[in-house]
Motif scaffolding. Structure first.
Motif, PDB file in Angstrom:
ATOM      1  N   ILE A  97      55.658  88.070  84.381  1.00 37.38           N
ATOM      2  CA  ILE A  97      55.600  87.537  85.746  1.00 37.38           C
ATOM      3  C   ILE A  97      56.724  86.515  85.936  1.00 37.38           C
ATOM      4  O   ILE A  97      57.474  86.570  86.917  1.00 37.38           O
ATOM      5  CB  ILE A  97      54.228  86.868  86.004  1.00 37.38           C
ATOM      6  CG1 ILE A  97      53.131  87.910  86.109  1.00 37.38           C
ATOM      7  CG2 ILE A  97      54.276  85.997  87.255  1.00 37.38           C
ATOM      8  CD1 ILE A  97      52.992  88.566  87.462  1.00 37.38           C
ATOM      9  N   ASP A  98      56.843  85.596  84.988  1.00 32.46           N
ATOM     10  CA  ASP A  98      57.870  84.557  85.122  1.00 32.46           C
ATOM     11  C   ASP A  98      59.275  85.151  85.079  1.00 32.46           C
ATOM     12  O   ASP A  98      60.180  84.670  85.760  1.00 32.46           O
ATOM     13  CB  ASP A  98      57.700  83.490  84.030  1.00 32.46           C
ATOM     14  CG  ASP A  98      56.547  82.542  84.327  1.00 32.46           C
ATOM     15  OD1 ASP A  98      56.020  82.603  85.458  1.00 32.46           O
ATOM     16  OD2 ASP A  98      56.169  81.758  83.450  1.00 32.46           O
ATOM     17  N   LEU A 101      60.076  86.185  88.455  1.00 36.68           N
ATOM     18  CA  LEU A 101      60.219  85.097  89.438  1.00 36.68           C
ATOM     19  C   LEU A 101      61.604  84.448  89.369  1.00 36.68           C
ATOM     20  O   LEU A 101      62.045  83.831  90.343  1.00 36.68           O
ATOM     21  CB  LEU A 101      59.132  84.036  89.204  1.00 36.68           C
ATOM     22  CG  LEU A 101      57.705  84.482  89.496  1.00 36.68           C
ATOM     23  CD1 LEU A 101      56.721  83.365  89.189  1.00 36.68           C
ATOM     24  CD2 LEU A 101      57.551  84.903  90.962  1.00 36.68           C
ATOM     25  N   ASP A 112      54.770  80.140  96.097  1.00 38.26           N
ATOM     26  CA  ASP A 112      54.648  80.658  94.732  1.00 38.26           C
ATOM     27  C   ASP A 112      53.661  81.831  94.704  1.00 38.26           C
ATOM     28  O   ASP A 112      53.876  82.823  94.008  1.00 38.26           O
ATOM     29  CB  ASP A 112      54.169  79.548  93.786  1.00 38.26           C
ATOM     30  CG  ASP A 112      55.264  78.516  93.512  1.00 38.26           C
ATOM     31  OD1 ASP A 112      56.396  78.711  94.002  1.00 38.26           O
ATOM     32  OD2 ASP A 112      54.984  77.524  92.820  1.00 38.26           O
ATOM     33  N   THR A 116      54.482  85.519  93.448  1.00 36.42           N
ATOM     34  CA  THR A 116      53.727  86.074  92.315  1.00 36.42           C
ATOM     35  C   THR A 116      53.101  87.422  92.705  1.00 36.42           C
ATOM     36  O   THR A 116      53.097  88.372  91.920  1.00 36.42           O
ATOM     37  CB  THR A 116      52.627  85.084  91.880  1.00 36.42           C
ATOM     38  OG1 THR A 116      53.257  83.846  91.538  1.00 36.42           O
ATOM     39  CG2 THR A 116      51.861  85.587  90.666  1.00 36.42           C
ATOM     40  N   GLU A 120      53.809  90.975  90.942  1.00 40.10           N
ATOM     41  CA  GLU A 120      52.755  91.865  90.422  1.00 40.10           C
ATOM     42  C   GLU A 120      52.901  93.277  90.998  1.00 40.10           C
ATOM     43  O   GLU A 120      52.697  94.256  90.285  1.00 40.10           O
ATOM     44  CB  GLU A 120      51.374  91.266  90.741  1.00 40.10           C
ATOM     45  CG  GLU A 120      51.050  90.081  89.837  1.00 40.10           C
ATOM     46  CD  GLU A 120      49.750  89.371  90.172  1.00 40.10           C
ATOM     47  OE1 GLU A 120      49.323  88.560  89.351  1.00 40.10           O
ATOM     48  OE2 GLU A 120      49.198  89.627  91.262  1.00 40.10           O
ATOM     49  N   ARG A 132      51.394  91.797  82.142  1.00 42.19           N
ATOM     50  CA  ARG A 132      52.092  90.787  82.944  1.00 42.19           C
ATOM     51  C   ARG A 132      52.098  89.389  82.332  1.00 42.19           C
ATOM     52  O   ARG A 132      52.987  88.606  82.608  1.00 42.19           O
ATOM     53  CB  ARG A 132      51.531  90.722  84.361  1.00 42.19           C
ATOM     54  CG  ARG A 132      50.064  90.333  84.465  1.00 42.19           C
ATOM     55  CD  ARG A 132      49.613  90.576  85.891  1.00 42.19           C
ATOM     56  NE  ARG A 132      48.225  90.251  86.132  1.00 42.19           N
ATOM     57  CZ  ARG A 132      47.210  91.030  85.826  1.00 42.19           C
ATOM     58  NH1 ARG A 132      47.432  92.185  85.213  1.00 42.19           N
ATOM     59  NH2 ARG A 132      45.978  90.682  86.106  1.00 42.19           N
ATOM     60  N   HIS A 133      51.113  89.081  81.482  1.00 44.94           N
ATOM     61  CA  HIS A 133      51.065  87.738  80.896  1.00 44.94           C
ATOM     62  C   HIS A 133      51.668  87.689  79.493  1.00 44.94           C
ATOM     63  O   HIS A 133      51.717  86.627  78.892  1.00 44.94           O
ATOM     64  CB  HIS A 133      49.628  87.220  80.878  1.00 44.94           C
ATOM     65  CG  HIS A 133      49.053  87.085  82.259  1.00 44.94           C
ATOM     66  ND1 HIS A 133      49.636  86.294  83.226  1.00 44.94           N
ATOM     67  CD2 HIS A 133      47.973  87.664  82.842  1.00 44.94           C
ATOM     68  CE1 HIS A 133      48.925  86.380  84.349  1.00 44.94           C
ATOM     69  NE2 HIS A 133      47.922  87.201  84.142  1.00 44.94           N
TER      70      HIS A 133
ATOM     71  N   ASP B   9      43.765  81.980  90.746  1.00 42.57           N
ATOM     72  CA  ASP B   9      43.700  82.575  89.424  1.00 42.57           C
ATOM     73  C   ASP B   9      42.717  81.785  88.555  1.00 42.57           C
ATOM     74  O   ASP B   9      42.876  80.587  88.377  1.00 42.57           O
ATOM     75  CB  ASP B   9      45.111  82.539  88.809  1.00 42.57           C
ATOM     76  CG  ASP B   9      45.192  83.363  87.537  1.00 42.57           C
ATOM     77  OD1 ASP B   9      44.128  83.637  86.949  1.00 42.57           O
ATOM     78  OD2 ASP B   9      46.309  83.720  87.138  1.00 42.57           O
TER      79      ASP B   9
END
Lengths: 238, 320
Positions: A97-98, A101, A112, A116, A120, A132-133, B9
């Motif tokens: 994800i980062d 960005l 943000d 985000t 995604e 994604r993480h 989240d």
């Protein structure tokens, strides 16, 4: 009407070696321009000069008619150029994800959360959403290529440059990437595509430029390039 | 009004809950140290090292620079407060912000070295710290106190200095917490991982690096100023001691660079270990601490928090 991307007389020397010798080319919006050549032909150097990483020794680069020669890479990027690399250059210790960005960090108008969400969506399109993480370094080589592609598309640039997107990639993934590239040109982007994989180049490109030792040796439609003696000689030898 | 902002989240909710819980517990504990009659000196230096290691983390863990001359900011901050208090009769509370400003000015003077990377940057930064020390040593004795240094006389107030150190630590951690989640923090991390690629993605790399460098310089300079006030004496030998850099690096690396909790945990563990070894083996203190550091680097090369997150990557999103 001006081309989306154009180079005129682009020249780059490394000491005594002439890596690019007066290269002039242009690509219009919605067009895929294939750039072929053997190793050392100057393909990646051409991309590096266009995106501002290398300062050319001569000639000019224009984006939508605006001269951007010699401007730093971050300024050129903001003019609307996205790119990928021959060997993936992901931000290894950042999540997927980062990574996505990064090219849109300066977009103050978007929150943000909005960015985000878009990231995604892009990851979902590239079938990477489940990861994604994860850190980018935890992806396979092919997945890193997909991540780069998603990152490149994140700011929706009108010009994209893909450097050997199919190198070392499984055929199934190649097919997936080809479809994504077709979507890019279908969406009106000017695509500059470097590849050794001539089959993919011939399938995707509306025009092809052949480089050899820093010079353009042939330019035209796929059929013209396929039968061009200079190209055949450069690839197969005399 | 809720303490935490509305977060979509669940991981963010856990993250900020942990921040509030750990941060709140730490603040309450430190605030009660003088009240409960605990060892003020030990806890003062614990907070100082947490601040130093955390600020160093911005330079190294976030930006990818390893400044071997990090003590320069600390030393210049210490002398700024001491000179302003002793020679210009500034109140301590007015002099301390100038220490931070001195750190920023020094960081701007060093900024051209940010073009370098890796070991070259580290060596140049070490040389610049040496230059700072020489410049201050050779300044007129009536300004810097010469080889005897400066004594702040009756200005000492350990408990006040303790709480100011606490405020500096809280401010540093708050700034770093913001930085780690901010766009600037992401830009710094991207630059750390691949500066060329980041620049081609639109990041103004020199500017981003400068911002990170300024944050990393500001807090050690403040620490120097507060420590000068706390100990009541400043001299070049201690203010520019390379051991200050070494300890900062060791504590930050021990905890794990790149996270907020890493340098905090690293400082707590190593300062406590240092104190324990010093009490039991006062003559072999540095030797044993050195061996402990070698063992830590060999067995936990990513630091305590870094190793845990390596083994449990699913925790990354929750751990500050």
């Amino acid at each position: 009407m001006s081309a989306a991307i154009e180079t005129r007389g682009l020249t780059k020397r490394f000491g005594g070696l002439v890596a690019l010798d007066s290269v002039g080319l242009q690509a219009a919006s919605g067009e895929t321009l294939g750039i072929i050549g053997v190793n050392g032909a100057g393909k990646t150097t051409l991309m590096n000069c266009i995106c501002g990483l290398y300062r050319p020794d001569g000639g000019d680069v224009f984006i939508a008619g605006e001269r951007v020669t010699g401007q730093p890479p971050h300024v050129v990027a903001h003019k609307g150029i996205g790119r990928t690399f021959q060997v993936p250059r992901v931000f290894r210790k950042m999540s997927l994800i980062d990574n996505l960005l990064v090219p849109v960090l300066d977009r103050r108008a978007s929150s943000d959360a909005e960015l985000t969400e878009r990231a995604e969506e892009m990851l979902a399109r590239m079938q990477l959403i489940g990861l994604r993480h994860n850190y980018a370094e935890e992806l396979s080589g092919g997945q890193q290529k997909l991540l780069e592609m998603a990152r490149m598309l994140m700011p929706d640039p009108p010009i994209v440059m893909l450097d050997e997107p199919f190198a070392g990639v499984h055929p199934v993934l190649c097919k997936f990437m080809i479809e994504r590239i077709e979507e890019m040109s279908g969406a009106g982007k000017a695509v500059l595509l470097i590849s050794h994989d001539l089959t993919s180049i011939y399938r995707l490109s509306s025009r092809v430029v052949a480089l050899n030792q820093g010079k353009i040796i042939a330019e035209g439609g796929v059929a013209d390039i396929r039968g061009n003696p200079a190209v055949i000689e450069a690839y197969l030898g005399a | 009004m809720p303490i935490l902002p509305r977060l979509r989240d669940p991981a963010d909710r856990i993250y900020y809950t942990l921040v509030v819980a750990i941060g709140g517990a730490l603040m309450i504990y430190f605030a009660l140290v003088p009240v409960l009659g605990l060892n003020v000196a030990f806890h003062f230096y614990l907070m100082l090292w947490i601040t130093m290691a955390s600020a160093f983390n911005v330079s190294s863990g976030f930006s990818g620079y390893l400044p071997f001359g990090y003590v320069a900011f600390y030393g210049v901050g210490a002398f700024t407060t001491a000179i302003l208090v002793k020679k210009a009769a500034f109140p301590v509370f007015l002099a301390l912000p100038f220490s931070g400003v001195a750190g920023l000015v020094l960081a701007l003077l060093f900024a051209p070295t940010l073009r370098l990377s890796g070991i070259y940057f580290g060596i140049v930064s070490l040389a610049l710290a040496g230059i700072c020390r020489l410049v201050i040593t050779n300044m007129p004795e009536e300004i810097t106190g010469g080889s005897f240094g400066l004594q702040l006389g009756s200005r000492a107030h350990p408990v006040q200095a303790f709480y100011v150190m606490m405020a500096v630590m809280v401010a540093a951690l708050a700034v770093i917490l913001w930085l780690s989640r901010s766009r600037l923090g992401k830009a710094l991390r991207a630059t750390r991982d691949d500066a060329e690629a980041a620049e081609m993605m639109g990041i103004n790399v020199p500017r981003v690096r400068l911002y990170g460098w300024l944050v990393a310089a500001f807090f050690p300079a403040l620490c120097g100023g507060v420590e000068a006030w706390y100990t009541n004496v400043v001299d070049t030998e201690t203010a520019f001691n390379t051991l200050t850099t070494a300890k900062t690096v060791i504590y930050a690396v021990a905890g794990g660079l790149g996270t907020i909790t890493g340098p905090i945990i690293g400082s707590v563990v190593m300062v406590w270990l240092d104190e324990l070894i010093w009490r039991q083996f006062p003559l072999l203190n540095l030797l044993i601490l050195g061996l402990a550091t070698i063992a830590l680097v060999l067995f936990l090369p990513r630091g305590i928090v870094g190793t845990i997150l390596r083994r449990k990557p699913q925790w990354r999103r929750y751990v500050p």
